[in-house]
Design an enzyme around this catalytic site. Structure first.
Site, PDB file in Angstrom:
ATOM      1  N   TYR A 179       0.795  -1.228   0.000  1.00 44.90           N
ATOM      2  CA  TYR A 179       0.000   0.000   0.000  1.00 44.90           C
ATOM      3  C   TYR A 179       0.828   1.279   0.000  1.00 44.90           C
ATOM      4  O   TYR A 179       0.270   2.369  -0.102  1.00 44.90           O
ATOM      5  CB  TYR A 179      -0.971  -0.004   1.190  1.00 44.90           C
ATOM      6  CG  TYR A 179      -2.287  -0.665   0.845  1.00 44.90           C
ATOM      7  CD1 TYR A 179      -3.192  -0.047  -0.007  1.00 44.90           C
ATOM      8  CD2 TYR A 179      -2.605  -1.922   1.343  1.00 44.90           C
ATOM      9  CE1 TYR A 179      -4.388  -0.652  -0.345  1.00 44.90           C
ATOM     10  CE2 TYR A 179      -3.797  -2.543   1.015  1.00 44.90           C
ATOM     11  CZ  TYR A 179      -4.688  -1.897   0.168  1.00 44.90           C
ATOM     12  OH  TYR A 179      -5.871  -2.503  -0.170  1.00 44.90           O
ATOM     13  N   GLU A 265      -2.994 -29.720  10.020  1.00 45.97           N
ATOM     14  CA  GLU A 265      -3.257 -28.924   8.818  1.00 45.97           C
ATOM     15  C   GLU A 265      -4.394 -27.936   9.017  1.00 45.97           C
ATOM     16  O   GLU A 265      -4.282 -26.766   8.648  1.00 45.97           O
ATOM     17  CB  GLU A 265      -3.603 -29.844   7.636  1.00 45.97           C
ATOM     18  CG  GLU A 265      -3.964 -29.079   6.367  1.00 45.97           C
ATOM     19  CD  GLU A 265      -4.483 -29.966   5.245  1.00 45.97           C
ATOM     20  OE1 GLU A 265      -4.987 -29.411   4.248  1.00 45.97           O
ATOM     21  OE2 GLU A 265      -4.392 -31.200   5.351  1.00 45.97           O
ATOM     22  N   ASP A 317      -5.073 -33.775   5.862  1.00 52.10           N
ATOM     23  CA  ASP A 317      -6.139 -34.422   5.105  1.00 52.10           C
ATOM     24  C   ASP A 317      -5.574 -35.557   4.253  1.00 52.10           C
ATOM     25  O   ASP A 317      -4.419 -35.513   3.813  1.00 52.10           O
ATOM     26  CB  ASP A 317      -6.831 -33.419   4.180  1.00 52.10           C
ATOM     27  CG  ASP A 317      -7.718 -32.439   4.930  1.00 52.10           C
ATOM     28  OD1 ASP A 317      -8.091 -32.739   6.078  1.00 52.10           O
ATOM     29  OD2 ASP A 317      -8.032 -31.375   4.365  1.00 52.10           O
TER      30      ASP A 317
END
Length: 436
Positions: A179, A265, A317
């Site tokens: 920015y 995770e 997963d």
């Protein structure tokens, strides 16, 4: 019988049949399976004894093994690595870069930046140290070329901004950096990429530039440390845990009585384990980056592993992307291969959820997801990776995944009960020392 009484009688009939058990539901198959697994659980004391064996073996291995660095290896191609540097040395490196640019301009030659190539073709996996490194190959970024003029300008601007930050000895976020000149940078991904280029050019870690990512990772459990002088006790951080500070250089005095680190995770699994106070039952430190790992979480994990000498077990997963996330922690990412020595944590054990667990723990079909063609391709691509090939167990698990074309998230275990993860699955895994 009046109409009102008849309706009352009909309404009451089903209630009566339920109360006498004539329509009671049979136990679900997954409920009976979960109960059966509970019976196989040994006492916590016996499970803890197994964990302590792992803990002692890990510490013994760390003590006896000699750390191997790139300089110890006789590689066919030169590689580039960065290191942590203090503010003064980074400032000097920037000044030298700018001075070279000024001399080139005064000599009438224009200017260009010599930027290390971070292209995929310039990456190299080194099995001896089990991580991805960057070959020492650079490309020129001249200001006088139409194809690179904008990137050369962005590079000069980032160097200027970083120098200003270092002079004030403060830290800013990557978003802050973006920015400061939105019209030039256009998109944060562009300023982020050049920031990595600058880090590689100067030979320092990105943390040394004092530009950090926003807080993302969290930690909870048997860990005490200081954050810029403030003492943090991670057993008293509630179910949300303590945000991992982006300024890892201000973290110190790590203390712990944990036996292992559990790398998770997903945030949902982290919260489940935190609320159940899993770390009190089985002394551990639980950490998550809530998906794709950020730099601060990777640095923090490396610090804990190195200073506390604790084994690390991973819960991800059962899909190709879970294993990819695990590989980033272990071997590094190609995007930041130049800093892999600081960001990687070797020898993380894959605890679960593994493809073979879906049948072993009888995860219901309705909780499994079909893999897309893209998922299958990702799985096959992983099988071609050198870091996967060296681990026979990983290869077998990935082959099961690709063959069955099934995947599942950690939350699939909730089909057996919301606390099944902390009360049955993980204790059984630890009891059986079932990790790869």
């Amino acid at each position: 019988m009046s109409e009102r009484k008849r309706r009352r009688s009909e309404a009451a009939a089903p209630v009566a049949s339920i109360s006498d058990g004539s329509t009671s539901k049979k136990p679900r198959k997954q409920d009976s399976h979960a109960q059966g697994l509970r019976k196989h659980l040994k006492s916590d004391a016996e499970i803890l004894a197994s964990i302590r064996e792992m803990y002692e073996a890990s510490r013994s291995e760390v003590s006896s093994s000699k750390a191997v660095s790139l300089s110890d290896l006789n590689l066919s191609s030169a590689c580039r690595e960065v290191s942590d540097r203090d503010v003064a040395s980074v400032q000097v490196a920037i000044e030298r870069t700018v001075l070279a640019v000024a001399r080139s301009i005064l000599a009438g030659s224009g200017f260009s930046f010599d930027v290390p190539s971070r292209a995929a073709s310039n990456q190299l996996y080194v099995p001896e140290i089990d991580r991805i490194v960057l070959r020492d190959k650079s490309s020129s970024r001249p200001f006088a070329s139409l194809s690179t003029v904008r990137k050369a300008t962005v590079t000069a601007r980032v160097l200027s901004l970083v120098y200003a930050v270092l002079r004030r000895d403060i830290h800013i976020t990557k978003r802050d950096l973006f920015y400061t000149d939105v019209k030039l940078f256009q998109d944060q991904s562009q300023s982020d990429a050049v920031l990595d280029d600058v880090s590689c050019m100067l030979g320092c870690t990105r943390s040394s530039l004092h530009v950090v990512a926003s807080e993302k990772g969290v930690v909870v459990g048997r860990l005490v440390f200081t954050d810029d002088g403030d003492r943090i006790d991670c057993t008293k951080m509630g179910i949300g845990g303590k945000a991992i500070p982006p300024n890892i250089d201000r973290v110190g005095n790590l203390e712990s009585d944990a036996l292992f680190i559990l790398l998770v995770e997903k945030d949902a699994a982290f919260m489940r384990l935190a609320e159940d106070r899993f770390y009190n039952r089985f002394p551990c430190i639980i950490v998550t980056a809530k998906g794709q790992p950020d730099v601060a979480t990777r640095l923090f994990l490396k610090r804990m592993k190195t200073e506390l000498k604790l084994p690390v077990l991973a819960l991800v997963d059962s899909d190709p992307y879970g294993l990819k996330i695990l590989s980033v922690y272990m071997c590094g990412s190609k995007n930041m291969s130049y800093d892999s020595s600081n960001l990687t944590t070797p020898d993380i054990k894959w605890l679960g959820v593994r493809p073979s667990d879906l049948d072993k723990y009888k995860v219901p079909e309705q909780c499994r997801l079909p893999m897309t063609d893209q998922d299958v391709k990702a799985g096959k691509d992983l099988l071609e990776e050198d870091f996967v090939k060296k681990n026979e167990g990983w290869v077998k698990e990935l082959e099961i995944m690709v063959k069955t074309r099934q995947k599942a998230e950690i939350q699939a275990l909730s089909s057996f009960g919301f606390q099944y993860l902390s009360e049955v699955y993980l204790p059984l895994k630890l009891q059986q020392r079932d990790w790869l």
